[in-house]
Design a protein around this motif. Structure first.
Motif, short mmCIF file in Angstrom:
data_model
loop_
_atom_site.label_atom_id
_atom_site.label_comp_id
_atom_site.label_asym_id
_atom_site.label_seq_id
_atom_site.Cartn_x
_atom_site.Cartn_y
_atom_site.Cartn_z
N ALA A 52 -8.53 -8.10 3.16
CA ALA A 52 -7.71 -8.87 4.10
C ALA A 52 -6.83 -9.89 3.37
N GLN A 53 -7.39 -10.52 2.32
CA GLN A 53 -6.60 -11.46 1.52
C GLN A 53 -5.52 -10.72 0.73
N LEU A 54 -5.85 -9.55 0.27
CA LEU A 54 -4.90 -8.76 -0.50
C LEU A 54 -3.71 -8.34 0.36
N GLU A 55 -3.98 -8.14 1.65
CA GLU A 55 -2.94 -7.67 2.56
C GLU A 55 -1.71 -8.56 2.56
N GLY A 60 0.68 -6.44 -1.98
CA GLY A 60 -0.69 -6.20 -1.54
C GLY A 60 -0.84 -4.88 -0.80
N LYS A 61 0.12 -4.56 0.05
CA LYS A 61 0.03 -3.30 0.79
C LYS A 61 0.13 -2.09 -0.13
N VAL A 62 0.91 -2.23 -1.21
CA VAL A 62 1.01 -1.15 -2.19
C VAL A 62 -0.35 -0.92 -2.84
N LEU A 64 -3.25 -1.66 -1.55
CA LEU A 64 -4.14 -1.09 -0.55
C LEU A 64 -3.94 0.42 -0.41
N VAL A 65 -2.69 0.85 -0.47
CA VAL A 65 -2.41 2.29 -0.42
C VAL A 65 -2.98 2.98 -1.65
N LEU A 66 -2.84 2.36 -2.83
CA LEU A 66 -3.40 2.93 -4.05
C LEU A 66 -4.93 3.01 -3.96
N ILE A 67 -5.55 2.00 -3.34
CA ILE A 67 -6.99 2.02 -3.15
C ILE A 67 -7.38 3.20 -2.25
N PHE A 68 -6.63 3.40 -1.17
CA PHE A 68 -6.91 4.52 -0.27
C PHE A 68 -6.82 5.85 -1.02
N ALA A 116 -9.05 0.22 3.94
CA ALA A 116 -7.90 -0.37 3.23
C ALA A 116 -6.59 0.11 3.83
N LEU A 117 -6.52 1.41 4.15
CA LEU A 117 -5.29 1.96 4.73
C LEU A 117 -5.00 1.36 6.09
N LEU A 118 -6.04 1.09 6.87
CA LEU A 118 -5.86 0.52 8.21
C LEU A 118 -5.18 -0.83 8.14
N LEU A 119 -5.48 -1.60 7.09
CA LEU A 119 -4.87 -2.92 6.95
C LEU A 119 -3.37 -2.83 6.67
N VAL A 120 -2.93 -1.69 6.16
CA VAL A 120 -1.50 -1.51 5.87
C VAL A 120 -0.71 -1.43 7.17
N PHE A 121 -1.31 -0.88 8.21
CA PHE A 121 -0.60 -0.62 9.45
C PHE A 121 -0.99 -1.54 10.59
#
Length: 279
Positions: A52-55, A60-62, A64-68, A116-121
């Motif tokens: 959530a902090q990374l978002e 940060g979203k990039v 999170l996508v890499l984590i997914f 992680a992907l959910l936090l992107v959207f």
């Protein structure tokens, strides 16, 4: 260690390396954010809180996508590893249990990746009940759910003990290429595996305690482990030590991404780290 290289399985190696790289990124993010928080007088952060902090961070979203993508690759790797027995665990009782454990591990990491992907959207909820506590509540609502949850806690404790045994015996060496990098970093790799074992074991204890008290909110993930440590004498120091250990586990995953050996898909003449130490 191997029945010989199967060239038809070469495609599994880049999947494995991508998966371990993603896993390294997860622990780097979570342990790094937690250590930064502790140094500023705060507490360690669970996976959901760290994501959530990374978002809201730059790029940060990039990340999170890499984590997914990394967690997706790791889940696929665990599945194909279990099906084709790429690491030669065998088909006896112990081997079957190990391979089923791979599938469970893959599913857990896939769920983590989708989180992680959910936090992107979507907008972050900013904390709240941990994912493990929510899952514990759902399980406890099932017929016999309390016993299922207790069994899950015991199995998780067993997994933590397995990591501890793996660190104590340095069993991970037989899966790594033997070279100057892996040899020189062996102490940090061992510390990382031991730290992961402690975290997994403590998560199992929290799950089992939730079943014992019939209170799913007592279950917790990494955030719950940090919360328990914070209540101990010198809690902040203990949390700081654990975050350093988890950074070592991030290193362990990164080293596996580069130097891990897959017995049924790698060159059988590759010298392992275990062989290098014994020579």
């Amino acid at each position: 260690m191997t029945d010989g290289k199967n060239d038809k399985l070469d495609w599994a190696i880049p999947v494995m390396r991508t998966g371990y790289a993603g896993r390294a990124l997860v622990y780097l993010v979570v342990a790094g954010i937690s250590l930064w928080s502790v140094l500023r007088g705060g507490n360690g952060q669970g996976t959901s809180s760290a994501f959530a902090q990374l978002e809201s961070a730059p790029l940060g979203k990039v990340v999170l996508v890499l984590i997914f993508l990394g967690m997706l690759a790791y889940a696929v790797w665990r599945l194909i590893d279990a099906i084709w027995d790429l690491e030669c665990y065998g088909s006896d009782g112990e081997g079957i249990i190990a391979r089923l454990g791979m599938i469970v591990t893959g599913v857990i990491h896939l769920i983590l990746g989708f989180g992680a992907l959910l936090l992107v959207f979507t907008a972050s909820s900013g904390g709240g009940e941990s994912g493990i506590a929510k899952a514990a509540g759902m399980v406890m609502g099932l017929p016999g759910g309390r016993f299922i949850l207790g069994a899950a806690g015991i199995v998780t404790i067993g997994a933590g003990l397995y990591y501890g045994k793996k660190a104590y015996e340095r069993a991970y060496r037989k899966h790594l290429r033997g070279n100057e990098v892996t040899r020189n970093w062996d102490g940090l790799l061992r510390a990382g595996v031991a730290s992961q074992g402690f975290v997994v074991g403590m998560i199992g204890v929290l799950i089992a305690y939730a079943a014992w008290t019939y209170n799913p909110s007592e279950a917790g993930g990494l955030g719950g482990v940090f919360g328990w440590l914070s209540g101990q004498p010198y809690g902040q120091i203990l949390i700081g030590v654990l975050t350093l250990g988890l950074l070592c586990f991030a290193l362990f995953c990164a080293v596996n991404a580069v130097y891990r050996i897959v017995p049924r898909a790698s060159d059988p003449d590759i010298q392992t780290l275990a062989a290098r130490f014994s020579s």
